[in-house]
Write a protein that holds these residues in place. Structure first.
Motif, PDB file in Angstrom:
ATOM      1  N   ILE A  24       0.689  -1.370  -0.105  1.00 38.77           N
ATOM      2  CA  ILE A  24       0.001  -0.015  -0.160  1.00 38.77           C
ATOM      3  C   ILE A  24       0.887   1.197   0.018  1.00 38.77           C
ATOM      4  O   ILE A  24       0.250   2.407  -0.052  1.00 38.77           O
ATOM      5  N   HIS A  25       2.335   1.018   0.303  1.00 38.52           N
ATOM      6  CA  HIS A  25       3.052   2.280   0.019  1.00 38.52           C
ATOM      7  C   HIS A  25       4.046   2.032  -0.800  1.00 38.52           C
ATOM      8  O   HIS A  25       5.378   2.340  -0.256  1.00 38.52           O
ATOM      9  N   HIS A  26       4.196   1.533  -2.099  1.00 30.09           N
ATOM     10  CA  HIS A  26       5.143   1.277  -2.879  1.00 30.09           C
ATOM     11  C   HIS A  26       5.757   2.665  -3.786  1.00 30.09           C
ATOM     12  O   HIS A  26       6.736   2.342  -4.312  1.00 30.09           O
ATOM     13  N   HIS A  27       4.840   3.674  -4.034  1.00 31.21           N
ATOM     14  CA  HIS A  27       5.278   4.618  -4.932  1.00 31.21           C
ATOM     15  C   HIS A  27       5.016   5.869  -4.449  1.00 31.21           C
ATOM     16  O   HIS A  27       3.906   5.901  -3.514  1.00 31.21           O
ATOM     17  N   HIS A  28       5.706   6.976  -4.737  1.00 36.55           N
ATOM     18  CA  HIS A  28       5.619   8.594  -4.303  1.00 36.55           C
ATOM     19  C   HIS A  28       4.211   8.717  -5.191  1.00 36.55           C
ATOM     20  O   HIS A  28       3.980   8.015  -6.275  1.00 36.55           O
ATOM     21  N   ALA A  29       3.668  10.007  -5.006  1.00 39.19           N
ATOM     22  CA  ALA A  29       2.474  10.397  -5.661  1.00 39.19           C
ATOM     23  C   ALA A  29       2.887  10.544  -7.011  1.00 39.19           C
ATOM     24  O   ALA A  29       1.903  10.509  -8.001  1.00 39.19           O
ATOM     25  N   ASP A  30       4.197  10.962  -7.238  1.00 38.57           N
ATOM     26  CA  ASP A  30       4.436  11.058  -8.786  1.00 38.57           C
ATOM     27  C   ASP A  30       4.700  10.019  -9.639  1.00 38.57           C
ATOM     28  O   ASP A  30       4.996   9.912 -10.731  1.00 38.57           O
ATOM     29  N   GLY A  31       4.602   8.689  -8.782  1.00 40.29           N
ATOM     30  CA  GLY A  31       4.781   7.511  -9.439  1.00 40.29           C
ATOM     31  C   GLY A  31       6.168   7.063  -9.394  1.00 40.29           C
ATOM     32  O   GLY A  31       6.318   5.653  -9.953  1.00 40.29           O
ATOM     33  N   SER A  32       6.920   7.920  -8.763  1.00 47.36           N
ATOM     34  CA  SER A  32       8.558   7.147  -8.802  1.00 47.36           C
ATOM     35  C   SER A  32       8.687   6.047  -7.624  1.00 47.36           C
ATOM     36  O   SER A  32       7.771   6.142  -6.858  1.00 47.36           O
ATOM     37  N   PRO A  33       9.445   5.085  -7.582  1.00 50.29           N
ATOM     38  CA  PRO A  33       9.546   4.045  -6.554  1.00 50.29           C
ATOM     39  C   PRO A  33       9.719   4.707  -5.378  1.00 50.29           C
ATOM     40  O   PRO A  33      10.372   5.683  -5.117  1.00 50.29           O
TER      41      PRO A  33
END
Length: 166
Positions: free
Chosen positions: A2-11
């Motif tokens: 549930i916590h795999h990427h930043h809001a911008d989609g970066s890992p």
């Protein structure tokens, strides 16, 4: 999961994760600056607390994470900021008072019209320094009654600027 990427989609590497940090360093971590991801792929802002779990020997076994979806709170905060900006920048004078009618805040429109700064008027009652010989007390009374009833009212009142100008 549930916590795999930043809001911008970066890992989002585990070593940067503030939630996972409770397990790494044995300290409680909390904040409201993270996002989690729904199963359908959209993200949402969360407030979280991550608390380490220790066994009887003091070994860190993991962490308990509690979190709350704060999307609605963020929307409300953004709306408040927009309204505050409008209140501050309007040409109309806006005064916020406490329940005893003492001024807590005035906007820039108030300062431009009355020549009084916020610092000069905080804690004072508006009528004590804005009213003068041409101020119609019946109109003032109608405004006070509307405020007491939590009703809107449109009236025109002659008030006085710091320089004595009506």
């Amino acid at each position: 999961l549930i916590h795999h990427h930043h809001a911008d989609g970066s890992p989002y590497p585990a070593e940067e994760c503030k939630v996972y940090a409770a397990y790494r360093d044995g300290q409680t971590h909390s904040g409201d600056d993270e996002i989690y991801w729904h199963k359908d792929g959209h993200s949402f802002p969360v407030a979280y607390t991550s608390t380490p779990i220790f066994d009887e020997d003091g070994n860190n076994l993991g962490a308990v994470v509690t979190f709350r979806d704060i999307a609605e709170r963020r929307q409300t905060e953004e709306e408040i900021l927009r309204l505050a900006l409008v209140a501050q920048e309007t040409d109309n004078a806006i005064i916020i008072t406490d329940k005893d009618k003492n001024i807590e805040w005035v906007n820039a429109g108030f300062t431009r019209l009355t020549e009084y700064t916020l610092e000069e008027v905080v804690g004072k009652k508006p009528g004590a320094f804005l009213q003068g010989p041409s101020t119609d007390q019946e109109t003032v009374q109608r405004v006070r009654e509307a405020i007491e009833k939590h009703e809107g009212i449109t009236e025109e009142i002659v008030n006085y600027a710091k320089s004595g100008r009506e």
